[in-house]
Design a protein around this motif. Structure first.
Motif, PDB file in Angstrom:
ATOM      1  N   PHE A   1       0.818  -1.213   0.000  1.00 33.09           N
ATOM      2  CA  PHE A   1       0.000   0.000   0.000  1.00 33.09           C
ATOM      3  C   PHE A   1       0.854   1.266   0.000  1.00 33.09           C
ATOM      4  O   PHE A   1       0.623   2.199  -0.769  1.00 33.09           O
ATOM      5  N   GLY A   2       1.839   1.300   0.893  1.00 29.35           N
ATOM      6  CA  GLY A   2       2.698   2.479   0.982  1.00 29.35           C
ATOM      7  C   GLY A   2       3.508   2.703  -0.278  1.00 29.35           C
ATOM      8  O   GLY A   2       3.676   3.846  -0.740  1.00 29.35           O
TER       9      GLY A   2
ATOM     10  N   ILE B   1       2.726   1.762  -3.363  1.00 26.26           N
ATOM     11  CA  ILE B   1       1.852   2.233  -4.436  1.00 26.26           C
ATOM     12  C   ILE B   1       1.551   3.718  -4.264  1.00 26.26           C
ATOM     13  O   ILE B   1       1.665   4.507  -5.211  1.00 26.26           O
ATOM     14  N   ALA B   2       1.169   4.096  -3.045  1.00 25.70           N
ATOM     15  CA  ALA B   2       0.834   5.510  -2.801  1.00 25.70           C
ATOM     16  C   ALA B   2       2.022   6.410  -3.096  1.00 25.70           C
ATOM     17  O   ALA B   2       1.869   7.491  -3.681  1.00 25.70           O
ATOM     18  N   SER B   3       3.214   5.972  -2.708  1.00 27.71           N
ATOM     19  CA  SER B   3       4.415   6.773  -2.954  1.00 27.71           C
ATOM     20  C   SER B   3       4.650   6.981  -4.443  1.00 27.71           C
ATOM     21  O   SER B   3       4.925   8.102  -4.895  1.00 27.71           O
ATOM     22  N   HIS B   4       4.502   5.914  -5.232  1.00 24.65           N
ATOM     23  CA  HIS B   4       4.721   6.026  -6.682  1.00 24.65           C
ATOM     24  C   HIS B   4       3.612   6.844  -7.353  1.00 24.65           C
ATOM     25  O   HIS B   4       3.882   7.559  -8.328  1.00 24.65           O
ATOM     26  N   LEU B   5       2.400   6.750  -6.856  1.00 19.60           N
ATOM     27  CA  LEU B   5       1.331   7.566  -7.433  1.00 19.60           C
ATOM     28  C   LEU B   5       1.657   9.046  -7.299  1.00 19.60           C
ATOM     29  O   LEU B   5       1.342   9.852  -8.184  1.00 19.60           O
TER      30      LEU B   5
ATOM     31  N   LEU C   1       2.037   3.070   8.053  1.00 20.44           N
ATOM     32  CA  LEU C   1       1.303   3.024   6.792  1.00 20.44           C
ATOM     33  C   LEU C   1       0.548   4.328   6.559  1.00 20.44           C
ATOM     34  O   LEU C   1       0.562   4.881   5.455  1.00 20.44           O
ATOM     35  N   ASN C   2      -0.088   4.845   7.595  1.00 24.59           N
ATOM     36  CA  ASN C   2      -0.840   6.083   7.436  1.00 24.59           C
ATOM     37  C   ASN C   2       0.082   7.242   7.075  1.00 24.59           C
ATOM     38  O   ASN C   2      -0.254   8.084   6.241  1.00 24.59           O
ATOM     39  N   ASP C   3       1.254   7.281   7.687  1.00 23.36           N
ATOM     40  CA  ASP C   3       2.212   8.338   7.353  1.00 23.36           C
ATOM     41  C   ASP C   3       2.647   8.234   5.896  1.00 23.36           C
ATOM     42  O   ASP C   3       2.825   9.263   5.220  1.00 23.36           O
TER      43      ASP C   3
END
Length: 497
Positions: free
Chosen positions: A124-125, A127-131, A161-163
């Motif tokens: 999850f982290g 993916i969010a970082s690359h987005l 994860l939230n961070d």
């Protein structure tokens, strides 16, 4: 509610079981009802090297249970596109961005995007970082992130994860999905509480003796033992579903029915839950495993005999506990909770048990309460859906013996057929930017801190776990837990009452 909503769905884990069993049927229901029409598209991503044509076959298979015309299904499936994707490879996000831009123009999606993480939480982290780093978020439309549970496995991992997520997304862009909050009767809790003066007036410690929440499953771990060994019933059910149900039952009335106000009140409620010392945890919480049990002449395997389960596993398949809330409304009212596998029946039920009258004028001894059953409001969540109020009345015939009877309302099959499934409801709410029935980070943090304290005590205690027979309602310790305060479990299909 608006129809013909425009959006691009990017589903990470598009080849997975969740997507095929829940997400694609939910999107098709929205399509049939007109919420999705021409202006939507879906990109499914996963490692498998599928073509768009094969992906369409997968979509059609996932819709096999629908009676819709095949042409309608094929038109729906034509909006789906597949990209083989390594979520750790930045270059793949560039390819994804190009496809997203193309579909945005092709379907006039107004740069609205929903990113759905339907794969292993460990990514999850990433993916969010690359987005964020590869600039997939659009400037003009909305960008919303839907995340499946588990959201961490304790407070520390959830915080990390939230961070990571909030480096790319704002809190109001993150939709942490708990499908229980999409269930018809869970959403009905607020209607019952805040839409009825009769219930609103007695929804407090003055009138309520205890509250009981049961999430019972009749199946075992089946093919999920690998996951379950790292989770157990406490993390799998207590931290999310049960805590959210407690929040709905116990929170104060919000100023308005909006995400901000509802989440604020649930957060306040979670902060009011009484923390336990290690000794109090051992007194107020019970764990157990289902054991080997003879059923119809054959021995059914216990949890430790299941495939991929350690022979000496200490993973609990059953949890029961007493939750106390330190505020003016609920002080002294126990919330009894239980959940487990291989129980007598699959059922989710909530029982609000009211205090008995102080005097029984129908008994020779007016202080004798043994012949008086408590008034109970029962909320049937699944498989039946509805509610019932159990009240005492006079038994037909001579004398004045009291017997309980029900004022009941059950949704019929036609009503249930028209009711949206939980994922369908929640995806539509995310499309409309309504976060009311999603979990806020502050709620999640508070629930993890409560559960972590229990987990820490259990992990330090290597005493052999109690077992319970398959087909029962759990170990005797769970019964003793409620009996210690003079109560009893209202829902018990193993007993004839």
């Amino acid at each position: 509610m608006r129809t013909d909503l425009a959006a691009l769905f990017i589903i990470f884990g598009g080849s997975g079981d969740l997507a095929q069993r829940k997400l694609y049927p939910a999107l098709f229901n929205l399509y049939q009802k007109g919420y999705l029409k021409e202006h939507f598209a879906v990109i499914g991503t996963a490692r498998r090297p599928w073509s768009d044509e094969h992906y369409h076959e997968i979509i059609m298979t996932s819709l096999a249970g629908f009676e819709a015309d095949e042409t309608v299904k094929k038109t729906f499936a034509s909006h789906f596109y597949y990209q083989s994707h390594d979520v750790t490879d930045a270059q793949h996000y560039e390819t994804l961005k190009q496809l997203a831009a193309k579909l945005d123009d092709q379907y006039q999606l107004q740069q609205n995007r929903i990113y759905y993480m339907a794969m292993s939480p460990r990514f999850f982290g990433t993916i969010a970082s690359h987005l964020g780093s590869e600039a997939l978020l659009t400037a003009d439309g909305f960008n919303r992130l839907i995340i499946e549970k588990p959201f961490g496995r304790d407070y520390d991992s959830a915080k990390i994860l939230n961070d990571e997520l909030t480096q790319t997304f704002e809190e109001d862009q993150i939709y942490r999905i708990d499908h229980y909050l999409g269930k018809e009767m869970i959403q009905n809790i607020m209607a019952l509480r805040f839409g009825n003066g009769l219930l609103g007036a007695v929804w407090n410690k003055q009138f309520i003796d205890n509250v009981q929440i049961t999430l019972a499953e009749s199946v075992g771990v089946e093919d999920r033992a690998g996951y379950y060994e790292t989770s157990g019933a406490l993390r799998d059910m207590m931290q999310n579903h049960i805590m959210q149900v407690i929040g709905m039952l116990a929170m104060e009335m919000p100023v308005s029915f909006s995400a901000e106000d509802v989440q604020r009140e649930k957060t306040r409620l979670f902060k009011s839950i009484q923390p336990y010392t290690p000794a109090e945890i051992k007194t107020n919480f019970v764990r157990a495993q289902y054991g080997e049990t003879p059923v119809e002449g054959q021995t059914q395997p216990g949890y430790r005999q299941e495939t991929n389960v350690a022979p000496a596993s200490q993973t609990e398949t059953f949890v029961a506990g007493k939750v106390l809330i330190d505020n003016e409304r609920w002080c002294g009212v126990p919330f009894y909770v239980r959940t487990g596998k291989r129980l007598a029946r699959k059922e989710t039920q909530i029982n609000i048990v009211f205090k008995k009258t102080g005097v029984n004028i129908f008994a020779p001894d007016k202080n004798d309460q043994s012949a008086v059953a408590p008034d109970v409001l029962t909320i049937f969540v699944e498989p039946e859906q509805g509610f019932a109020l159990t009240l005492n009345g006079k038994k037909v015939g001579q004398g004045f013996e009291l017997v309980p009877g029900q004022l009941a309302y059950q949704y019929n099959q036609q009503m249930l057929a028209d009711s949206p499934e939980a994922y369908e409801r929640l995806i539509l709410e995310a499309l409309n930017g309504d976060g009311t029935n999603f979990t806020h980070w502050r709620e999640l943090a508070a629930s993890w801190q409560f559960v972590d304290a229990i987990r820490k005590v259990w992990d330090a205690d290597q005493t052999a776990l109690p077992t319970y027979p398959i087909g029962s309602m759990g170990p005797k310790e769970a019964t003793e837990l409620v009996q210690s305060t003079g109560a009893e479990w209202i829902f018990d299909p193993t007993q004839s009452k």
